[in-house]
Design a protein around this motif. Structure first.
Motif, PDB file in Angstrom:
ATOM      1  N   PRO A 531       0.834  -1.212   0.000  1.00 43.64           N
ATOM      2  CA  PRO A 531       0.000   0.000   0.000  1.00 43.64           C
ATOM      3  C   PRO A 531       0.865   1.257   0.000  1.00 43.64           C
ATOM      4  CG  PRO A 531       0.031  -0.989   2.189  1.00 43.64           C
ATOM      5  CD  PRO A 531       0.752  -1.950   1.280  1.00 43.64           C
ATOM      6  N   VAL A 532       0.489   2.230  -0.803  1.00 44.96           N
ATOM      7  CA  VAL A 532       1.252   3.473  -0.888  1.00 44.96           C
ATOM      8  C   VAL A 532       0.348   4.663  -0.601  1.00 44.96           C
ATOM      9  CG1 VAL A 532       2.944   2.544  -2.501  1.00 44.96           C
ATOM     10  CG2 VAL A 532       0.881   3.656  -3.388  1.00 44.96           C
ATOM     11  N   GLY A 533       0.970   5.779  -0.259  1.00 44.83           N
ATOM     12  CA  GLY A 533       0.214   6.984   0.049  1.00 44.83           C
ATOM     13  C   GLY A 533       1.116   8.195   0.038  1.00 44.83           C
ATOM     14  N   PRO A 534       0.559   9.366   0.355  1.00 49.17           N
ATOM     15  CA  PRO A 534       1.364  10.587   0.380  1.00 49.17           C
ATOM     16  C   PRO A 534       2.481  10.501   1.427  1.00 49.17           C
ATOM     17  CG  PRO A 534      -0.970  11.104   0.359  1.00 49.17           C
ATOM     18  CD  PRO A 534      -0.870   9.633   0.604  1.00 49.17           C
ATOM     19  N   TRP A 535       3.644  10.952   1.050  1.00 46.08           N
ATOM     20  CA  TRP A 535       4.836  11.023   1.909  1.00 46.08           C
ATOM     21  C   TRP A 535       5.436  12.382   1.631  1.00 46.08           C
ATOM     22  CZ3 TRP A 535      10.125  11.699   1.464  1.00 46.08           C
ATOM     23  CH2 TRP A 535      10.966  11.120   2.429  1.00 46.08           C
ATOM     24  N   ARG A 536       5.681  13.150   2.608  1.00 41.71           N
ATOM     25  CA  ARG A 536       6.052  14.564   2.477  1.00 41.71           C
ATOM     26  C   ARG A 536       6.790  14.871   1.159  1.00 41.71           C
ATOM     27  NH1 ARG A 536       9.811  17.995   6.768  1.00 41.71           N
ATOM     28  NH2 ARG A 536       9.474  20.047   5.853  1.00 41.71           N
ATOM     29  N   GLY A 537       6.122  15.609   0.303  1.00 37.82           N
ATOM     30  CA  GLY A 537       6.665  15.917  -1.012  1.00 37.82           C
ATOM     31  C   GLY A 537       6.063  15.072  -2.120  1.00 37.82           C
ATOM     32  N   VAL A 538       5.529  13.915  -1.747  1.00 37.17           N
ATOM     33  CA  VAL A 538       4.817  12.992  -2.642  1.00 37.17           C
ATOM     34  C   VAL A 538       5.592  12.784  -3.945  1.00 37.17           C
ATOM     35  CG1 VAL A 538       2.507  12.303  -3.401  1.00 37.17           C
ATOM     36  CG2 VAL A 538       2.733  13.974  -1.592  1.00 37.17           C
ATOM     37  N   ASN A 539       4.971  13.005  -5.086  1.00 40.07           N
ATOM     38  CA  ASN A 539       5.596  12.612  -6.357  1.00 40.07           C
ATOM     39  C   ASN A 539       6.589  13.622  -6.913  1.00 40.07           C
ATOM     40  OD1 ASN A 539       4.154  10.073  -6.658  1.00 40.07           O
ATOM     41  ND2 ASN A 539       2.344  11.330  -6.998  1.00 40.07           N
ATOM     42  N   THR A 540       6.621  14.831  -6.366  1.00 39.91           N
ATOM     43  CA  THR A 540       7.674  15.751  -6.805  1.00 39.91           C
ATOM     44  C   THR A 540       9.039  15.241  -6.363  1.00 39.91           C
ATOM     45  OG1 THR A 540       7.455  17.132  -4.816  1.00 39.91           O
ATOM     46  CG2 THR A 540       6.169  17.777  -6.755  1.00 39.91           C
ATOM     47  N   ASN A 541       9.075  14.414  -5.331  1.00 36.43           N
ATOM     48  CA  ASN A 541      10.356  13.907  -4.836  1.00 36.43           C
ATOM     49  C   ASN A 541      11.092  13.097  -5.898  1.00 36.43           C
ATOM     50  OD1 ASN A 541      10.030  15.055  -2.297  1.00 36.43           O
ATOM     51  ND2 ASN A 541       8.963  13.279  -1.490  1.00 36.43           N
ATOM     52  N   GLN A 542      10.461  12.037  -6.382  1.00 34.52           N
ATOM     53  CA  GLN A 542      11.143  11.215  -7.386  1.00 34.52           C
ATOM     54  C   GLN A 542      11.219  11.917  -8.738  1.00 34.52           C
ATOM     55  OE1 GLN A 542       8.193  10.339  -6.066  1.00 34.52           O
ATOM     56  NE2 GLN A 542       6.827   9.387  -7.567  1.00 34.52           N
ATOM     57  N   ASN A 543      10.180  12.661  -9.102  1.00 34.68           N
ATOM     58  CA  ASN A 543      10.205  13.335 -10.394  1.00 34.68           C
ATOM     59  C   ASN A 543      11.256  14.439 -10.437  1.00 34.68           C
ATOM     60  OD1 ASN A 543       8.175  11.666 -11.363  1.00 34.68           O
ATOM     61  ND2 ASN A 543       6.540  13.065 -10.788  1.00 34.68           N
ATOM     62  N   GLY A 544      11.486  15.078  -9.298  1.00 37.53           N
ATOM     63  CA  GLY A 544      12.557  16.065  -9.219  1.00 37.53           C
ATOM     64  C   GLY A 544      13.918  15.424  -9.412  1.00 37.53           C
ATOM     65  N   ILE A 545      14.111  14.254  -8.825  1.00 38.60           N
ATOM     66  CA  ILE A 545      15.370  13.520  -9.021  1.00 38.60           C
ATOM     67  C   ILE A 545      15.530  13.122 -10.483  1.00 38.60           C
ATOM     68  CG2 ILE A 545      16.484  11.293  -8.559  1.00 38.60           C
ATOM     69  CD1 ILE A 545      15.646  11.591  -5.645  1.00 38.60           C
ATOM     70  N   PHE A 546      14.484  12.549 -11.055  1.00 39.81           N
ATOM     71  CA  PHE A 546      14.571  12.104 -12.450  1.00 39.81           C
ATOM     72  C   PHE A 546      14.932  13.277 -13.372  1.00 39.81           C
ATOM     73  CE2 PHE A 546      10.944   8.916 -11.337  1.00 39.81           C
ATOM     74  CZ  PHE A 546      11.844   8.134 -10.630  1.00 39.81           C
ATOM     75  N   MET A 547      14.191  14.378 -13.218  1.00 36.41           N
ATOM     76  CA  MET A 547      14.358  15.506 -14.132  1.00 36.41           C
ATOM     77  C   MET A 547      15.695  16.210 -13.928  1.00 36.41           C
ATOM     78  SD  MET A 547      12.515  17.072 -16.510  1.00 36.41           S
ATOM     79  CE  MET A 547      13.972  17.198 -17.516  1.00 36.41           C
ATOM     80  N   GLU A 548      16.007  16.526 -12.683  1.00 34.87           N
ATOM     81  CA  GLU A 548      17.164  17.378 -12.426  1.00 34.87           C
ATOM     82  C   GLU A 548      18.497  16.636 -12.505  1.00 34.87           C
ATOM     83  OE1 GLU A 548      17.169  20.964 -12.028  1.00 34.87           O
ATOM     84  OE2 GLU A 548      15.436  20.243 -13.163  1.00 34.87           O
ATOM     85  N   CYS A 549      18.517  15.378 -12.150  1.00 36.11           N
ATOM     86  CA  CYS A 549      19.750  14.606 -12.348  1.00 36.11           C
ATOM     87  C   CYS A 549      20.020  14.434 -13.841  1.00 36.11           C
ATOM     88  CB  CYS A 549      19.653  13.245 -11.660  1.00 36.11           C
ATOM     89  SG  CYS A 549      19.784  13.314  -9.870  1.00 36.11           S
ATOM     90  N   PHE A 550      18.940  14.215 -14.588  1.00 33.40           N
ATOM     91  CA  PHE A 550      19.119  14.040 -16.028  1.00 33.40           C
ATOM     92  C   PHE A 550      19.523  15.354 -16.708  1.00 33.40           C
ATOM     93  CE2 PHE A 550      17.407  13.285 -20.424  1.00 33.40           C
ATOM     94  CZ  PHE A 550      18.327  12.299 -20.758  1.00 33.40           C
ATOM     95  N   MET A 551      19.016  16.468 -16.219  1.00 32.41           N
ATOM     96  CA  MET A 551      19.427  17.748 -16.785  1.00 32.41           C
ATOM     97  C   MET A 551      20.930  17.955 -16.630  1.00 32.41           C
ATOM     98  SD  MET A 551      16.981  19.343 -18.313  1.00 32.41           S
ATOM     99  CE  MET A 551      17.549  21.036 -18.373  1.00 32.41           C
ATOM    100  N   ASP A 552      21.488  17.518 -15.528  1.00 34.69           N
ATOM    101  CA  ASP A 552      22.943  17.617 -15.355  1.00 34.69           C
ATOM    102  C   ASP A 552      23.680  16.699 -16.324  1.00 34.69           C
ATOM    103  OD1 ASP A 552      23.030  19.559 -13.311  1.00 34.69           O
ATOM    104  OD2 ASP A 552      24.676  18.481 -12.330  1.00 34.69           O
ATOM    105  N   GLU A 553      23.131  15.498 -16.535  1.00 33.40           N
ATOM    106  CA  GLU A 553      23.765  14.595 -17.500  1.00 33.40           C
ATOM    107  C   GLU A 553      23.729  15.199 -18.907  1.00 33.40           C
ATOM    108  OE1 GLU A 553      23.433  10.410 -17.404  1.00 33.40           O
ATOM    109  OE2 GLU A 553      22.405  10.364 -15.450  1.00 33.40           O
ATOM    110  N   CYS A 554      22.628  15.848 -19.237  1.00 38.56           N
ATOM    111  CA  CYS A 554      22.531  16.484 -20.548  1.00 38.56           C
ATOM    112  C   CYS A 554      23.507  17.654 -20.663  1.00 38.56           C
ATOM    113  CB  CYS A 554      21.107  16.968 -20.797  1.00 38.56           C
ATOM    114  SG  CYS A 554      19.898  15.637 -21.031  1.00 38.56           S
ATOM    115  N   ALA A 555      23.633  18.443 -19.585  1.00 36.41           N
ATOM    116  CA  ALA A 555      24.566  19.573 -19.604  1.00 36.41           C
ATOM    117  C   ALA A 555      25.994  19.089 -19.801  1.00 36.41           C
ATOM    118  CB  ALA A 555      24.440  20.366 -18.305  1.00 36.41           C
ATOM    119  N   LYS A 556      26.328  18.003 -19.128  1.00 43.49           N
ATOM    120  CA  LYS A 556      27.682  17.459 -19.278  1.00 43.49           C
ATOM    121  C   LYS A 556      27.905  16.957 -20.704  1.00 43.49           C
ATOM    122  CE  LYS A 556      30.967  14.192 -17.278  1.00 43.49           C
ATOM    123  NZ  LYS A 556      31.208  13.152 -16.236  1.00 43.49           N
TER     124      LYS A 556
END
Length: 741
Positions: A531-556
């Motif tokens: 069972p899953v539910g809201p956890w402080r920050g909810v889905n912005t947490n993983q989506n922020g990691i996906f997007m922003e880590c990848f943006m650094d890979e693209c910049a490099k």
């Protein structure tokens, strides 16, 4: 041992804390000696802020003023350490123009609210909405009270309202110099017809004198001196306690239990079947209930879930990345074709795990049923949700139920929509009519029967032209849906937009801050038995990691500076760009760092606020030391900068814990990590220096409690990648061979 110390031997834990601090003088020095106040509150049955006493010189639903000038401000939102109570009180005080030093707060109960046609609005406190959703009607209610109080004084003196002014609860007749106070006119004011709230012009936030100030919290003293009563501390006459246990395998069933084996144990009152997979032991103390429950013979039917382990779930996620998405949330141009035809293709797969809430105070609730009426004392994030759960579980109509909200020892989303703790307590209390029953989850039960942060994987693909400019972005997320369990009606035609939070085309809540030449975002729903539910920050947490880590890979890959690479793509998103520029300036991004120290950056939007972070780290022998974190936050209006910074600092603890400390895993259908020995929290020694820039644009209301978590992880991960010369994609980072100093 002295006589004074002997007094402590048989006291409760709560009294021990109070008396110990008073007699020893240690903790009390920080806030001043308050022995009379502390001892006076020891025997209170619940927190003095709960519940509201309607009718005490009530000017309107929001404000009650006593003859001694004490101002009671009614708060409908829950308090769990985030400071919402203080912030809302500041907003009311600002418009009311009373004396802040005379302010106290009361909790409006959901039963009272229902009886008064929900005059206090919604009671939910989650999604960083405690202030931003209610600020307008709360301020208008306070302003209306001020208008009524001043009108009452004008009526008493038979003078025009225009000749009066008010300051800190003192009303002055300007021509004559006569003065009166709110306390003296409150009773008369309560008889006047309230003004239309829509006709009221609220104060310009740029002129605030109370709101916007870094005032200390209203609830600090009783936490320090030990008088604060949390759900675990609650004592009611004749109260029984219960410990609960659910089938260790998700989806399993309760077959049988042997009550005869424990019923004769000291203090045990009985065993109650709560539902098809949960049982409780009731005793005169919780420890006796728990001890009996531990030895109660129980037979479980573990079901098919017993065959599922973490490797199976991980494979399900990875397979999802090779499937077509359940829907294309955003399709702008033909991103796959643009990427395929680009000079360079960048691709990465990221993984984020299940996370448990581990609230400081485990789940609990106390319920008392007398005749056809039910009452509950609950640390909850949603008083109305608790009221509904109490009504549904007992079968009593809502008007025959009441919930007294206690301050929660942490919420983090766990105490919001599920309300299983209220349902369990109600079912146990039904077996003991007329007696209050407090149901407490052990730490093991709390950790193994949580509603966890959902697991997710993402496949990120981008194209770059010969000059290193982005040609297209393709985001595919495979993961578990919160709405599938918590709000299935929100999933339309199999499309769960919530899981792509932070990647939306438009605001106001979680807009993506980049404009790509072509873009495709997909979500593949992969639900598990967990069972899953809201956890402080909810889905912005993983989506922020996906997007922003990848943006650094693209910049490099483009051979460009990470900040400058982002800036080019953010020109149509001025508020996103504003916090990125602010954090880069505060962190001195352009200046070189000492040898061995590396920077990482991230920006994202969530809960209607814009966040950015710069991390400075060093890595030696795969041990990561985080030296400094710099944040910029634009939440539109800052009601209390001190509390806002506290919330950002709290998000650091959760954000770092999420990427470094062990994950929640499944073994044979059950949660493997059962307590803090196998699922430790971040230690204070691991937290870095934290600096914050608060960017106020005064044109919107954003959240504070959750927005910055989503930039902590990627900023630190990007700094680590810069330090070790390779990207990190598997979280928590022990999977990358890294540990936190």
């Amino acid at each position: 041992m002295t006589t004074q110390n002997n007094v402590l031997e048989n006291d409760s834990r709560r009294q021990f804390i109070v008396k110990g601090t008073l007699l020893g003088g240690g903790l009390m020095l920080g806030i001043g000696a308050l022995p009379d106040l502390a001892y006076a509150q020891i025997d209170q049955k619940y927190d003095p802020n709960t519940p509201t006493k309607v009718g005490d010189s009530e000017v309107n639903a929001w404000v009650s003023i006593l003859p001694d000038e004490t101002v009671f401000i009614r708060i409908a939102r829950s308090e769990m350490g985030q400071g919402t109570r203080t912030g809302l009180a500041q907003l009311v005080t600002e418009e009311l123009e009373c004396n802040w030093k005379k302010v106290k707060t009361q909790s409006a109960t959901p039963g009272q609210s229902l009886a008064r046609k929900r005059v206090w609005g919604e009671h939910g406190t989650g999604g960083s909405r405690g202030i931003r959703i209610s600020e307008d009607y709360v301020r208008r209610g306070a302003a209306a009270a001020r208008i009524m109080l001043v009108q009452a004084a004008a009526n008493q003196w038979n003078v025009p309202v225009s000749e009066l002014k008010v300051d800190k609860g003192v009303i002055t007749h300007i021509p004559s110099g006569r003065k009166t106070t709110y306390g003296k006119v409150a009773e008369l004011a309560s008889t006047l017809t309230p003004p239309d709230p829509k006709s009221i012009t609220l104060k310009d936030p740029r002129t605030w004198k109370v709101a916007g100030q870094p005032y200390a919290r209203l609830d600090t003293a009783n936490k320090v001196n030990g008088t604060k009563v949390f759900g675990l501390d609650l004592q009611l006459p004749g109260m029984l306690c219960a410990s609960v246990k659910s089938c260790p395998v998700f989806g399993g069933k309760l077959v049988s239990y042997d009550e005869a084996k424990v019923i004769k144990l000291r203090g045990v009152k009985g065993v109650v079947k709560i539902n098809d997979n949960t049982v409780a032991v009731v005793a005169d103390t919780w420890w006796r209930a728990k001890t009996a429950l531990d030895i109660l013979p129980i037979v479980w039917d573990e079901g098919k879930g017993a065959n599922v382990s973490q490797a199976d779930i991980n494979k399900m996620m990875r397979d999802g990345l090779d499937e077509q998405g359940d829907f294309w949330q955003r399709k702008e141009g033909d991103a796959p074709a643009a990427i395929s035809g680009s000079a360079k293709k960048v691709e990465a797969i990221y993984f984020t795990p299940f996370r448990a809430h581990v609230t400081m105070e485990p789940m609990n609730a106390t319920v008392k049923i007398i005749g056809d009426r039910a009452e509950a004392w609950v640390p909850t994030q949603n008083g109305e949700g608790s009221l509904a759960a109490l009504s549904e579980s007992t079968g009593f109509p809502l008007e025959k139920c009441e919930v007294y909200k206690l301050d929660a020892g942490c919420g983090l989303g766990r105490r919001g929509s599920t309300q299983d703790f209220v349902r369990y307590a109600a079912k146990v209390a039904q077996a003991y009519p007329g007696v209050p029953v407090k149901v407490i989850w052990s730490r093991e039960e709390d950790m193994t029967h949580d509603f966890y942060h959902p697991i997710a994987m993402a496949k990120m693909t981008a194209g770059l032209d010969g000059a290193g400019n982005m040609t297209g972005m393709h985001i595919k997320v495979a993961g578990q849906s919160i709405n599938a369990l918590a709000s299935p009606q929100s999933i339309k035609d199999g499309k769960d937009v919530r899981q792509l939070q932070g990647l939306y085309e438009k605001g106001p809540d979680a807009q993506l801050g980049y404009t790509f030449p072509t873009l495709l975002t997909e979500y593949v729903m992969k639900n598990t038995l967990v069972p899953v539910g809201p956890w402080r920050g909810v889905n912005t947490n993983q989506n922020g990691i996906f997007m922003e880590c990848f943006m650094d890979e693209c910049a490099k890959a483009a051979g460009k500076d990470p900040v400058q690479f982002r800036q080019v793509l953010m020109q149509s998103h001025p508020k996103h760009l504003g916090v990125l520029n602010a954090v880069a300036k505060k962190a001195n991004w352009e200046k070189p760092l000492p040898p061995g120290v590396f920077r990482g950056v991230a920006q994202f939007m969530g809960y209607a606020s814009y966040s950015a972070c710069v991390a400075e780290v060093s890595v030696k022998n795969n041990i990561v030391k985080i030296n400094r974190l710099v944040f910029a936050l634009n939440c539109g209006h800052v009601v209390n900068p001190y509390l806002t910074r506290e919330q950002i600092e709290g998000s650091v603890a959760m954000g770092l814990g999420a990427i470094f400390t062990p994950e929640i895993t499944v073994e044979n259908g059950r949660i493997k990590e059962q307590n803090l020995d196998s699922y430790p929290l971040l230690k204070l020694a691991s937290t870095p220096r934290i600096e914050t820039v608060l960017v106020q644009t005064y044109d919107f209301w954003g959240g504070v409690g959750e927005p910055t978590i989503c930039v902590v992880g990627p900023a630190v991960a990007n700094a680590i990648s810069a330090a070790i010369g390779r990207p990190v994609r598997n979280f928590p980072l022990y999977k990358e061979g890294l540990t936190l100093a």
